[in-house]
Design an enzyme around this catalytic site. Sequence first.
Site, PDB file in Angstrom:
ATOM      1  N   ALA A 104       0.859  -1.184   0.000  1.00 15.40           N
ATOM      2  CA  ALA A 104       0.000   0.000   0.000  1.00 15.40           C
ATOM      3  C   ALA A 104       0.897   1.235   0.000  1.00 15.40           C
ATOM      4  O   ALA A 104       2.043   1.187   0.453  1.00 15.40           O
ATOM      5  CB  ALA A 104      -0.896  -0.014   1.225  1.00 15.40           C
TER       6      ALA A 104
ATOM      7  N   GLU B 278       5.166  -5.181   6.999  1.00 14.27           N
ATOM      8  CA  GLU B 278       4.440  -4.123   7.701  1.00 14.27           C
ATOM      9  C   GLU B 278       5.007  -3.858   9.095  1.00 14.27           C
ATOM     10  O   GLU B 278       4.970  -2.733   9.583  1.00 14.27           O
ATOM     11  CB  GLU B 278       2.946  -4.485   7.822  1.00 14.27           C
ATOM     12  CG  GLU B 278       2.163  -4.409   6.520  1.00 14.27           C
ATOM     13  CD  GLU B 278       2.180  -5.697   5.709  1.00 14.27           C
ATOM     14  OE1 GLU B 278       3.047  -6.564   5.953  1.00 14.27           O
ATOM     15  OE2 GLU B 278       1.317  -5.835   4.815  1.00 14.27           O
TER      16      GLU B 278
ATOM     17  N   GLU C  38      -0.489  -9.553  -0.419  1.00 10.51           N
ATOM     18  CA  GLU C  38      -1.882  -9.879  -0.080  1.00 10.51           C
ATOM     19  C   GLU C  38      -2.764  -9.914  -1.326  1.00 10.51           C
ATOM     20  O   GLU C  38      -3.638 -10.769  -1.470  1.00 10.51           O
ATOM     21  CB  GLU C  38      -2.423  -8.869   0.936  1.00 10.51           C
ATOM     22  CG  GLU C  38      -1.751  -9.010   2.304  1.00 10.51           C
ATOM     23  CD  GLU C  38      -2.097  -7.861   3.251  1.00 10.51           C
ATOM     24  OE1 GLU C  38      -1.937  -6.692   2.856  1.00 10.51           O
ATOM     25  OE2 GLU C  38      -2.522  -8.138   4.381  1.00 10.51           O
TER      26      GLU C  38
ATOM     27  N   GLY D 185       0.691  -5.198   1.032  1.00 13.84           N
ATOM     28  CA  GLY D 185      -0.552  -5.306   0.279  1.00 13.84           C
ATOM     29  C   GLY D 185      -0.361  -5.933  -1.090  1.00 13.84           C
ATOM     30  O   GLY D 185      -1.305  -6.504  -1.648  1.00 13.84           O
TER      31      GLY D 185
HETATM   32  N1  DAK Z   1       4.549   3.170  -1.042  1.00  8.88           N
HETATM   33  C1  DAK Z   1       4.947   4.289  -1.711  1.00  8.88           C
HETATM   34  N2  DAK Z   1       6.118   4.373  -2.394  1.00  8.88           N
HETATM   35  C2  DAK Z   1       6.915   3.285  -2.398  1.00  8.88           C
HETATM   36  C3  DAK Z   1       6.558   2.081  -1.747  1.00  8.88           C
HETATM   37  C4  DAK Z   1       5.310   2.050  -1.043  1.00  8.88           C
HETATM   38  N3  DAK Z   1       4.853   0.938  -0.434  1.00  8.88           N
HETATM   39  N4  DAK Z   1       7.562   1.190  -1.943  1.00  8.88           N
HETATM   40  C5  DAK Z   1       8.482   1.815  -2.704  1.00  8.88           C
HETATM   41  N5  DAK Z   1       8.111   3.079  -2.980  1.00  8.88           N
HETATM   42  C6  DAK Z   1       8.832   4.086  -3.754  1.00  8.88           C
HETATM   43  C7  DAK Z   1      10.036   4.581  -2.992  1.00  8.88           C
HETATM   44  O1  DAK Z   1       9.666   5.565  -2.047  1.00  8.88           O
HETATM   45  C8  DAK Z   1      10.885   5.129  -4.101  1.00  8.88           C
HETATM   46  O2  DAK Z   1      10.397   6.388  -4.477  1.00  8.88           O
HETATM   47  P1  DAK Z   1      11.417   7.615  -4.774  1.00  8.88           P
HETATM   48  O3  DAK Z   1      12.226   7.762  -3.549  1.00  8.88           O
HETATM   49  O4  DAK Z   1      12.236   7.126  -5.956  1.00  8.88           O
HETATM   50  O5  DAK Z   1      10.512   8.767  -5.096  1.00  8.88           O
HETATM   51  C9  DAK Z   1      10.608   4.166  -5.240  1.00  8.88           C
HETATM   52  O6  DAK Z   1       9.385   3.506  -4.920  1.00  8.88           O
HETATM   53  C10 DAK Z   1      11.686   3.094  -5.384  1.00  8.88           C
HETATM   54  O7  DAK Z   1      11.885   2.505  -4.116  1.00  8.88           O
HETATM   55  P2  DAK Z   1      13.344   2.348  -3.464  1.00  8.88           P
HETATM   56  O8  DAK Z   1      14.237   3.447  -3.875  1.00  8.88           O
HETATM   57  O9  DAK Z   1      13.134   2.115  -2.011  1.00  8.88           O
HETATM   58  O10 DAK Z   1      13.832   1.011  -4.201  1.00  8.88           O
HETATM   59  P3  DAK Z   1      14.752  -0.160  -3.618  1.00  8.88           P
HETATM   60  O11 DAK Z   1      14.978  -1.079  -4.752  1.00  8.88           O
HETATM   61  O12 DAK Z   1      15.918   0.380  -2.866  1.00  8.88           O
HETATM   62  O13 DAK Z   1      13.813  -0.893  -2.525  1.00  8.88           O
HETATM   63  C11 DAK Z   1      11.770  -1.930  -1.741  1.00  8.88           C
HETATM   64  C12 DAK Z   1      12.653  -1.519  -2.962  1.00  8.88           C
HETATM   65  C13 DAK Z   1      10.477  -2.448  -2.274  1.00  8.88           C
HETATM   66  C14 DAK Z   1      12.501  -3.019  -0.937  1.00  8.88           C
HETATM   67  C15 DAK Z   1      11.565  -0.669  -0.827  1.00  8.88           C
HETATM   68  O14 DAK Z   1      11.070   0.391  -1.638  1.00  8.88           O
HETATM   69  C16 DAK Z   1      10.577  -0.920   0.274  1.00  8.88           C
HETATM   70  O15 DAK Z   1      10.919  -1.503   1.307  1.00  8.88           O
HETATM   71  N6  DAK Z   1       9.340  -0.437   0.096  1.00  8.88           N
HETATM   72  C17 DAK Z   1       8.321  -0.501   1.114  1.00  8.88           C
HETATM   73  C18 DAK Z   1       7.751  -1.880   1.201  1.00  8.88           C
HETATM   74  C19 DAK Z   1       6.709  -1.982   2.307  1.00  8.88           C
HETATM   75  O16 DAK Z   1       6.960  -1.675   3.476  1.00  8.88           O
HETATM   76  N7  DAK Z   1       5.497  -2.412   1.935  1.00  8.88           N
HETATM   77  C20 DAK Z   1       4.419  -2.579   2.888  1.00  8.88           C
HETATM   78  C21 DAK Z   1       3.625  -1.273   2.946  1.00  8.88           C
HETATM   79  S1  DAK Z   1       2.285  -1.397   4.123  1.00  8.88           S
HETATM   80  C22 DAK Z   1      -5.367  -2.679   4.018  1.00  8.88           C
HETATM   81  C23 DAK Z   1      -4.892  -3.122   2.802  1.00  8.88           C
HETATM   82  C24 DAK Z   1      -3.545  -3.164   2.562  1.00  8.88           C
HETATM   83  C25 DAK Z   1      -2.653  -2.747   3.513  1.00  8.88           C
HETATM   84  C26 DAK Z   1      -3.115  -2.308   4.734  1.00  8.88           C
HETATM   85  C27 DAK Z   1      -4.487  -2.248   4.994  1.00  8.88           C
HETATM   86  N8  DAK Z   1      -6.784  -2.657   4.307  1.00  8.88           N
HETATM   87  C28 DAK Z   1      -7.701  -3.263   3.339  1.00  8.88           C
HETATM   88  C29 DAK Z   1      -7.296  -2.045   5.487  1.00  8.88           C
HETATM   89  C30 DAK Z   1      -1.235  -2.795   3.185  1.00  8.88           C
HETATM   90  C31 DAK Z   1      -0.274  -2.214   3.860  1.00  8.88           C
HETATM   91  C32 DAK Z   1       1.080  -2.204   3.264  1.00  8.88           C
HETATM   92  O17 DAK Z   1       1.323  -2.750   2.217  1.00  8.88           O
END
Ligand code: DAK
Length: 262
Positions: free
Chosen positions: A69, A136, A116, A113
Amino acid sequence: MSYECILTELRGSGERKTGLITLNRPKQLNALNDQLMDELGQALLAFDADDGVGCIVLTGSERAFAAGADIPTMAPHDFMSAFKTGLISKNWETILQVRKPVIAAVGGFALGGGCELAMMCDFIIAADSAKFGQPEIKLGIIPGAGGTQRLPRAVGKSKAMDLLLTARMMDAAEAESAGLVARVVPADKLLDEALAAAETINGFSAPSVALIKELVHQAFQGPLSDGVKIERRYFHALFGTADQREGMDAFMNKRKPEFKHR
Ligand code: DAK
């Protein structure tokens, strides 16, 4: 219909086509926001309602299926605003209404997400580059779209706990051996393989396909005895279709069946 965060097209050469949906926010690694989820829901329901479509393939880019997300969208919320607005809840489960098979073709990151969403599809074909995880916990939250429920069902309690509690990523080979992924293919063959699987399914009788999907979902929701009973009823019901007569006649006469999907 024109979309901004996804691409849609029809693929395939047979009478029934494959609806291909590509998540398309490349700069954000296909992070899932409200607009994208709204568009995805609309596209899924449109393909589901189209008699010319047999199967749907959902994919992302080579780098990411979806990295979760959209974090900047979630970041400003407090409990009351998350609760009152139903933060990213309204459009997350549209995919579960789809009666046709949805195949996830996952390359690169499928995190949070994104993982998921892939698990809400009917099966996952992964590129050898794919990485799955529920990170998360690193953000001080927990999964919100079924990760704590579907992941243990797919990979068992121990591995699910490991992934959910340590936030480590699992590569495609591990995901396949754990049972999350149906098959792993070279990254440059991912879409071809997923579309070929879809084309195979498109060639079968639509009522059989729809009932198999419904029954496998039932297997995860109710007791075994109920599932087997419903399966028996549907099995008998298919003897009222033209496709059952065609399929069996084709076998006995050593020819290819021509299903009419009725
Ligand atoms: N959101 C927004 N931007 C993201 C992102 C995300 N989840 N993941 C990556 N990006 C963006 C980065 O900010 C970066 O943007 P710029 O800095 O270039 O502007 C760009 O994508 C490239 O990312 P990185 O520079 O970080 O690239 P790397 O190769 O170094 O790393 C990575 C890739 C995927 C390992 C890293 O970006 C990362 O750890 N990203 C976050 C992953 C994460 O934590 N995902 C879980 C998010 S929480 C619900 C439904 C769903 C959910 C909750 C509730 N309901 C129905 C109630 C879901 C929650 C989640 O998913």
